[in-house]
Design a protein around this motif. Structure first.
Motif, short mmCIF file in Angstrom:
data_model
loop_
_atom_site.label_atom_id
_atom_site.label_comp_id
_atom_site.label_asym_id
_atom_site.label_seq_id
_atom_site.Cartn_x
_atom_site.Cartn_y
_atom_site.Cartn_z
N ASP A 119 12.12 54.22 33.75
CA ASP A 119 11.69 53.39 34.86
C ASP A 119 11.62 51.96 34.31
O ASP A 119 11.19 52.07 32.97
CB ASP A 119 10.31 54.05 34.59
N GLY A 120 12.89 51.06 34.81
CA GLY A 120 12.36 49.62 34.37
C GLY A 120 13.26 49.95 33.03
O GLY A 120 14.48 50.17 33.58
N LEU A 121 13.19 49.07 32.15
CA LEU A 121 13.40 48.78 31.66
C LEU A 121 14.08 49.92 30.26
O LEU A 121 12.63 50.40 29.44
CB LEU A 121 12.97 47.37 30.23
N LEU A 122 14.57 50.12 29.93
CA LEU A 122 15.48 51.09 28.84
C LEU A 122 16.31 49.82 27.78
O LEU A 122 17.31 49.66 27.93
CB LEU A 122 16.46 52.09 29.29
N GLU A 123 15.24 49.87 25.94
CA GLU A 123 16.50 49.05 25.52
C GLU A 123 15.69 49.83 23.99
O GLU A 123 15.59 50.53 23.35
CB GLU A 123 14.74 48.00 24.71
N VAL A 124 17.25 49.20 23.52
CA VAL A 124 17.78 49.98 21.75
C VAL A 124 17.18 49.06 20.48
O VAL A 124 17.40 48.10 20.94
CB VAL A 124 19.35 49.97 22.14
N ARG A 125 16.19 50.04 20.49
CA ARG A 125 15.13 49.05 19.56
C ARG A 125 14.39 49.69 18.21
O ARG A 125 15.06 50.63 18.76
CB ARG A 125 13.93 48.09 20.13
N ASN A 126 14.14 48.87 17.43
CA ASN A 126 13.25 49.99 16.20
C ASN A 126 12.17 50.65 16.74
O ASN A 126 11.58 49.65 17.02
CB ASN A 126 12.76 48.70 14.86
N ALA A 127 11.86 51.40 16.90
CA ALA A 127 10.38 52.27 16.92
C ALA A 127 9.48 51.85 16.53
O ALA A 127 9.63 51.45 15.59
CB ALA A 127 10.76 53.71 16.81
N THR A 128 8.43 51.24 16.81
CA THR A 128 7.33 50.95 16.19
C THR A 128 6.63 52.35 15.88
O THR A 128 5.48 52.63 14.72
CB THR A 128 6.13 50.88 17.45
N GLY A 129 6.72 53.70 15.79
CA GLY A 129 6.06 54.81 15.03
C GLY A 129 5.73 55.38 16.26
O GLY A 129 3.98 56.66 16.41
N ASN A 130 4.74 55.05 17.38
CA ASN A 130 3.83 55.09 18.91
C ASN A 130 4.81 56.03 20.04
O ASN A 130 4.42 56.41 20.29
CB ASN A 130 3.06 53.98 19.29
N GLU A 131 5.90 55.35 20.23
CA GLU A 131 6.84 56.42 20.93
C GLU A 131 7.31 58.00 20.75
O GLU A 131 6.55 58.90 20.07
CB GLU A 131 8.14 55.90 21.44
N GLU A 132 7.36 58.29 21.89
CA GLU A 132 6.82 60.03 22.20
C GLU A 132 8.20 60.28 22.66
O GLU A 132 9.64 59.64 23.65
CB GLU A 132 5.91 60.53 23.50
N TYR A 133 9.09 60.74 21.99
CA TYR A 133 10.10 61.89 22.23
C TYR A 133 10.26 63.52 22.53
O TYR A 133 9.58 64.25 21.75
CB TYR A 133 11.11 62.20 21.45
N ALA A 151 13.86 53.02 24.22
CA ALA A 151 12.58 53.36 24.53
C ALA A 151 12.62 52.58 26.36
O ALA A 151 13.45 51.85 26.19
CB ALA A 151 12.20 53.03 23.72
N ASP A 152 11.14 52.48 27.09
CA ASP A 152 11.62 52.73 28.03
C ASP A 152 10.33 52.00 27.62
O ASP A 152 9.83 51.76 26.99
CB ASP A 152 11.23 53.62 28.72
N GLU A 153 10.18 51.44 28.76
CA GLU A 153 8.09 50.78 29.00
C GLU A 153 6.77 50.92 29.05
O GLU A 153 5.97 50.52 28.67
CB GLU A 153 8.43 49.53 30.23
N HIS A 154 7.46 52.47 28.82
CA HIS A 154 6.59 53.11 28.75
C HIS A 154 6.12 54.49 27.16
O HIS A 154 5.40 54.65 27.38
CB HIS A 154 6.41 54.26 29.45
N GLY A 155 6.98 53.60 26.61
CA GLY A 155 6.82 53.80 25.38
C GLY A 155 7.85 55.22 24.86
O GLY A 155 7.55 56.23 24.54
#
Length: 225
Positions: A119-133, A151-155
């Motif tokens: 949904d929306g933006l999918l970005e290759v970036r450094n994780a914050t540590g709050n993302e769910e996989y 990561a997408d816009e919803h973490g």
């Protein structure tokens, strides 16, 4: 609208990166992927996958990320290892089979996402540590801060350790209607190889739209949706 990009930090750390992105609706490839297997077999006949410049470049990138390149391999290397040992790959889904076969032939990681799960933006970036996989085991993981993720816009992390492992969340299934395909390369001839890879995919997916991204033009926006 599907949007895809790499963060400024990724471009700064890996200026040699050449990403190719393709979006296809109603994606149903029907050709036999084994012709790409023959290309891979010819390349492997000359030496192991670890000697290929495409794979060496990714090993160097994983080392830079603080990962052991023989413990965490890019997806292309893992496929090539399995193919070298077994002489074939199992059929999973026509889109996955195509992505895997093209990845084998070019020795470049190719990720195939169910576009409706992004949904929306999918970005290759450094994780914050709050993302769910979402792991295929059913477990929910949290990438470590600084780890490179999709990561997408919803973490939600759709891939971990950059090109190492995709998420179950956006995995292609029989219900998949549209796909977002991402190929990324770091080797010296990537600027010519990635467009060739996109051409190969595009020939199998008529009506798709594709582009090669750069630091000056880092974002893909699907026009078809």
């Amino acid at each position: 609208m599907i949007r895809f990009r790499h963060s400024d930090a990724i471009w700064s750390d890996f200026p040699q990166l050449v990403p190719g992105v393709l979006f296809a609706e109603h994606a149903r490839p029907s050709s036999d992927p084994s012709r790409y297997w023959r290309i891979a077999a010819e390349r492997l006949a000359a030496g192991p996958e670890s000697a290929l410049p495409e794979i060496q470049a990714w090993r160097q990138a994983f080392t830079r990320m603080g990962l052991k390149p023989t413990q965490y391999r890019c997806a292309a290397e893992s496929l090539l290892r399995r193919f070298r040992k077994d002489g074939s790959l199992p059929s999973i889904h026509p889109m996955i089979d195509l992505g895997n076969a093209v990845s084998l032939a070019f020795a470049i990681p190719v990720a195939v996402f169910d576009a409706d799960a992004v949904d929306g933006l999918l970005e290759v970036r450094n994780a914050t540590g709050n993302e769910e996989y979402a792991a295929f085991s059913g477990a929910t993981e949290h990438p470590a801060p600084g780890e490179i993720v999709f990561a997408d816009e919803h973490g939600r992390a759709h891939a971990r350790r950059w090109t190492h492992r995709q998420s179950a969340l956006s995995a292609v299934t029989p219900a998949t209607r549209s796909v977002l395909i991402v190929a990324e390369a770091l080797h010296a001839t990537a600027a010519t190889d990635v467009p060739r890879l996109l051409d190969a995919l595009g020939a199998e997916l008529p009506g798709s739209e594709a582009t090669v991204l750069s630091r000056d033009a880092p974002e893909f926006r699907a026009k078809l949706r």
